[in-house]
Design a protein around this motif. Sequence first.
Motif, PDB file in Angstrom:
ATOM      1  N   HIS A  74       0.831  -1.210   0.000  1.00 48.77           N
ATOM      2  CA  HIS A  74       0.000   0.000   0.000  1.00 48.77           C
ATOM      3  C   HIS A  74       0.858   1.249   0.000  1.00 48.77           C
ATOM      4  O   HIS A  74       0.362   2.347  -0.195  1.00 48.77           O
ATOM      5  N   LYS A  75       2.162   1.079   0.251  1.00 46.32           N
ATOM      6  CA  LYS A  75       3.055   2.246   0.283  1.00 46.32           C
ATOM      7  C   LYS A  75       3.234   2.813  -1.124  1.00 46.32           C
ATOM      8  O   LYS A  75       3.029   2.117  -2.123  1.00 46.32           O
ATOM      9  N   LYS A  76       3.687   4.051  -1.173  1.00 50.09           N
ATOM     10  CA  LYS A  76       3.785   4.719  -2.480  1.00 50.09           C
ATOM     11  C   LYS A  76       5.227   5.001  -2.902  1.00 50.09           C
ATOM     12  O   LYS A  76       5.507   5.323  -4.053  1.00 50.09           O
ATOM     13  N   GLU A  77       6.168   4.973  -1.919  1.00 51.61           N
ATOM     14  CA  GLU A  77       7.557   5.327  -2.256  1.00 51.61           C
ATOM     15  C   GLU A  77       8.506   4.232  -1.783  1.00 51.61           C
ATOM     16  O   GLU A  77       8.401   3.771  -0.642  1.00 51.61           O
ATOM     17  N   PHE A  78       9.445   3.890  -2.639  1.00 43.86           N
ATOM     18  CA  PHE A  78      10.331   2.761  -2.334  1.00 43.86           C
ATOM     19  C   PHE A  78      11.782   3.087  -2.684  1.00 43.86           C
ATOM     20  O   PHE A  78      12.048   3.711  -3.724  1.00 43.86           O
ATOM     21  N   LEU A  79      12.672   2.621  -1.825  1.00 40.40           N
ATOM     22  CA  LEU A  79      14.092   2.602  -2.204  1.00 40.40           C
ATOM     23  C   LEU A  79      14.376   1.180  -2.680  1.00 40.40           C
ATOM     24  O   LEU A  79      14.186   0.218  -1.923  1.00 40.40           O
ATOM     25  N   ILE A  80      14.800   1.059  -3.929  1.00 42.07           N
ATOM     26  CA  ILE A  80      15.029  -0.265  -4.515  1.00 42.07           C
ATOM     27  C   ILE A  80      16.520  -0.574  -4.460  1.00 42.07           C
ATOM     28  O   ILE A  80      17.330   0.108  -5.108  1.00 42.07           O
ATOM     29  N   VAL A  81      16.859  -1.613  -3.695  1.00 44.22           N
ATOM     30  CA  VAL A  81      18.284  -1.916  -3.512  1.00 44.22           C
ATOM     31  C   VAL A  81      18.648  -3.167  -4.316  1.00 44.22           C
ATOM     32  O   VAL A  81      18.881  -4.250  -3.775  1.00 44.22           O
ATOM     33  N   THR A  82      18.617  -2.986  -5.617  1.00 46.47           N
ATOM     34  CA  THR A  82      19.119  -4.015  -6.531  1.00 46.47           C
ATOM     35  C   THR A  82      19.491  -3.314  -7.834  1.00 46.47           C
ATOM     36  O   THR A  82      19.401  -2.086  -7.934  1.00 46.47           O
ATOM     37  N   GLU A  83      19.895  -4.100  -8.828  1.00 42.09           N
ATOM     38  CA  GLU A  83      20.381  -3.520 -10.084  1.00 42.09           C
ATOM     39  C   GLU A  83      19.290  -2.639 -10.719  1.00 42.09           C
ATOM     40  O   GLU A  83      18.112  -3.004 -10.755  1.00 42.09           O
ATOM     41  N   LYS A  84      19.736  -1.513 -11.248  1.00 43.12           N
ATOM     42  CA  LYS A  84      18.795  -0.475 -11.682  1.00 43.12           C
ATOM     43  C   LYS A  84      17.924  -0.858 -12.873  1.00 43.12           C
ATOM     44  O   LYS A  84      16.883  -0.238 -13.115  1.00 43.12           O
ATOM     45  N   GLY A  85      18.331  -1.877 -13.617  1.00 47.09           N
ATOM     46  CA  GLY A  85      17.538  -2.317 -14.772  1.00 47.09           C
ATOM     47  C   GLY A  85      16.114  -2.699 -14.406  1.00 47.09           C
ATOM     48  O   GLY A  85      15.197  -2.614 -15.227  1.00 47.09           O
ATOM     49  N   ILE A  86      15.907  -3.081 -13.153  1.00 46.17           N
ATOM     50  CA  ILE A  86      14.564  -3.488 -12.705  1.00 46.17           C
ATOM     51  C   ILE A  86      13.579  -2.305 -12.755  1.00 46.17           C
ATOM     52  O   ILE A  86      12.369  -2.493 -12.751  1.00 46.17           O
ATOM     53  N   ALA A  87      14.127  -1.083 -12.848  1.00 45.43           N
ATOM     54  CA  ALA A  87      13.283   0.127 -12.876  1.00 45.43           C
ATOM     55  C   ALA A  87      12.245   0.048 -13.994  1.00 45.43           C
ATOM     56  O   ALA A  87      11.087   0.432 -13.811  1.00 45.43           O
ATOM     57  N   HIS A  88      12.655  -0.472 -15.142  1.00 45.47           N
ATOM     58  CA  HIS A  88      11.766  -0.485 -16.305  1.00 45.47           C
ATOM     59  C   HIS A  88      10.471  -1.238 -15.987  1.00 45.47           C
ATOM     60  O   HIS A  88       9.373  -0.743 -16.246  1.00 45.47           O
ATOM     61  N   GLU A  89      10.610  -2.416 -15.410  1.00 46.81           N
ATOM     62  CA  GLU A  89       9.423  -3.222 -15.081  1.00 46.81           C
ATOM     63  C   GLU A  89       8.660  -2.591 -13.909  1.00 46.81           C
ATOM     64  O   GLU A  89       7.423  -2.603 -13.896  1.00 46.81           O
ATOM     65  N   LEU A  90       9.379  -2.035 -12.937  1.00 51.16           N
ATOM     66  CA  LEU A  90       8.713  -1.411 -11.786  1.00 51.16           C
ATOM     67  C   LEU A  90       7.806  -0.264 -12.242  1.00 51.16           C
ATOM     68  O   LEU A  90       6.655  -0.166 -11.814  1.00 51.16           O
ATOM     69  N   TYR A  91       8.321   0.595 -13.114  1.00 52.10           N
ATOM     70  CA  TYR A  91       7.510   1.725 -13.588  1.00 52.10           C
ATOM     71  C   TYR A  91       6.336   1.245 -14.433  1.00 52.10           C
ATOM     72  O   TYR A  91       5.246   1.795 -14.370  1.00 52.10           O
ATOM     73  N   LYS A  92       6.568   0.185 -15.216  1.00 49.86           N
ATOM     74  CA  LYS A  92       5.476  -0.337 -16.049  1.00 49.86           C
ATOM     75  C   LYS A  92       4.338  -0.865 -15.176  1.00 49.86           C
ATOM     76  O   LYS A  92       3.182  -0.629 -15.436  1.00 49.86           O
ATOM     77  N   ASN A 144       3.772  -0.180 -11.934  1.00 54.11           N
ATOM     78  CA  ASN A 144       3.290   0.691 -10.855  1.00 54.11           C
ATOM     79  C   ASN A 144       3.384   2.164 -11.256  1.00 54.11           C
ATOM     80  O   ASN A 144       4.185   2.913 -10.689  1.00 54.11           O
ATOM     81  N   PRO A 145       2.575   2.587 -12.217  1.00 50.76           N
ATOM     82  CA  PRO A 145       2.713   3.965 -12.689  1.00 50.76           C
ATOM     83  C   PRO A 145       2.408   5.011 -11.609  1.00 50.76           C
ATOM     84  O   PRO A 145       2.826   6.162 -11.731  1.00 50.76           O
ATOM     85  N   ASP A 146       1.709   4.602 -10.553  1.00 46.91           N
ATOM     86  CA  ASP A 146       1.330   5.559  -9.499  1.00 46.91           C
ATOM     87  C   ASP A 146       2.330   5.605  -8.344  1.00 46.91           C
ATOM     88  O   ASP A 146       2.130   6.326  -7.382  1.00 46.91           O
ATOM     89  N   LYS A 147       3.394   4.818  -8.418  1.00 42.33           N
ATOM     90  CA  LYS A 147       4.343   4.758  -7.290  1.00 42.33           C
ATOM     91  C   LYS A 147       5.671   5.421  -7.649  1.00 42.33           C
ATOM     92  O   LYS A 147       5.995   5.590  -8.825  1.00 42.33           O
ATOM     93  N   LYS A 148       6.427   5.776  -6.618  1.00 43.16           N
ATOM     94  CA  LYS A 148       7.676   6.508  -6.835  1.00 43.16           C
ATOM     95  C   LYS A 148       8.852   5.649  -6.357  1.00 43.16           C
ATOM     96  O   LYS A 148       8.773   5.028  -5.290  1.00 43.16           O
ATOM     97  N   PHE A 149       9.920   5.666  -7.146  1.00 38.42           N
ATOM     98  CA  PHE A 149      11.058   4.802  -6.818  1.00 38.42           C
ATOM     99  C   PHE A 149      12.366   5.589  -6.729  1.00 38.42           C
ATOM    100  O   PHE A 149      12.586   6.514  -7.520  1.00 38.42           O
ATOM    101  N   TYR A 150      13.180   5.193  -5.776  1.00 35.23           N
ATOM    102  CA  TYR A 150      14.534   5.749  -5.653  1.00 35.23           C
ATOM    103  C   TYR A 150      15.499   4.584  -5.830  1.00 35.23           C
ATOM    104  O   TYR A 150      15.214   3.461  -5.413  1.00 35.23           O
ATOM    105  N   PHE A 151      16.641   4.902  -6.419  1.00 38.29           N
ATOM    106  CA  PHE A 151      17.632   3.847  -6.687  1.00 38.29           C
ATOM    107  C   PHE A 151      19.012   4.292  -6.233  1.00 38.29           C
ATOM    108  O   PHE A 151      19.381   5.456  -6.423  1.00 38.29           O
ATOM    109  N   ILE A 152      19.746   3.339  -5.692  1.00 40.37           N
ATOM    110  CA  ILE A 152      21.169   3.577  -5.456  1.00 40.37           C
ATOM    111  C   ILE A 152      21.817   3.254  -6.798  1.00 40.37           C
ATOM    112  O   ILE A 152      21.294   2.439  -7.555  1.00 40.37           O
TER     113      ILE A 152
END
Length: 302
Positions: A224-242, A244-252
């Motif tokens: 149910h949360k809306k903001e996430f810090l994703i601690v893995t390889e950044k390539g996963i961003a593509h699928e995450l955004y696809k 969860n268009p309403d959620k926000k992601f931060y990446f190291i």
Amino acid sequence: MSDILSQIEKLKKEKNAIILAHYYQNADIQDLADFVGDSYFLSEKARDSNADYIIYCGVKFMAESAKILSPNKRVFFPAYANAECCMEYMATPTKVQSLKDEYPEAKVVCYINSSSEVKALSDACCTSSSAEKIVNKIDAKQIIFVPDKNLGSYIQEKTDKEIILFDGCCNVHDKVTPKHIKEYKDKYQNIEVVAHPECKKEVRDLSDYVGSTSGILNYVKTSHKKEFLIVTEKGIAHELYKQNPDKKFYFINMICNSMKKIFPETILEALQEEKYEIFVDKDIIKNAKKSLDNMLLLSRGE
Ligand code: SF4
């Protein structure tokens, strides 16, 4: 559609080929693939497919695993340069054999991110999503776990069995420190931290969820949360955004260079010129197949 993409599409049909891509691939490669997933999902797809040609977009051990599971299919790995996971050369067959000699009662579970030679010396392979189940199900109290010490220590927290750790790690995940996590937590009060088990224990301990790439995607989707810090390889961003268009992601800034060596042009070369074919020695296939088959078998059911 660009000329390259339309040629790929045409040749794929003509040759009865499928394209598999890992979540860590560049976004354009994920978009042109027939299946995108983690190494477990893709190894099942490779084995079960009726395709004559498998174009595998990932790192070398993944393409070799597809060949080992389906020795009669032609597997192509269109990387323009050497694209190995760093763990493939950390655990050498000699080092694994000396651990086997030291602990003769133990069974060897190797992370799928191992060379084919190490798989051939192992009793079962595992992925990060299946490791816990496989360690618990395999018939031994003592497990030599190679090569990732972080994933091994994560599994040690979840089993009563004795885990003998190998001193290997993923250079991309292991470099993350608690300081990175704390900086984000201080700055963004509402974030949930989700991490891959290849991260250090101190990082996992600061995370709200720890799991494989598929586990992370599933967790984020159902949270149910809306903001996430994703601690893995950044390539996963593509699928995450696809997803969860309403959620926000931060990446190291975690980038695996080996995963970024495949391009539409190299895929086209594989299809057009039959370049980049993967070959694995017959004896290695025979023995490594047992450990990969065991992975697929032991990770099923309860
Ligand atoms: S991210 Fe790490 S574990 Fe994954 S392929 Fe790259 S080096 Fe290997």
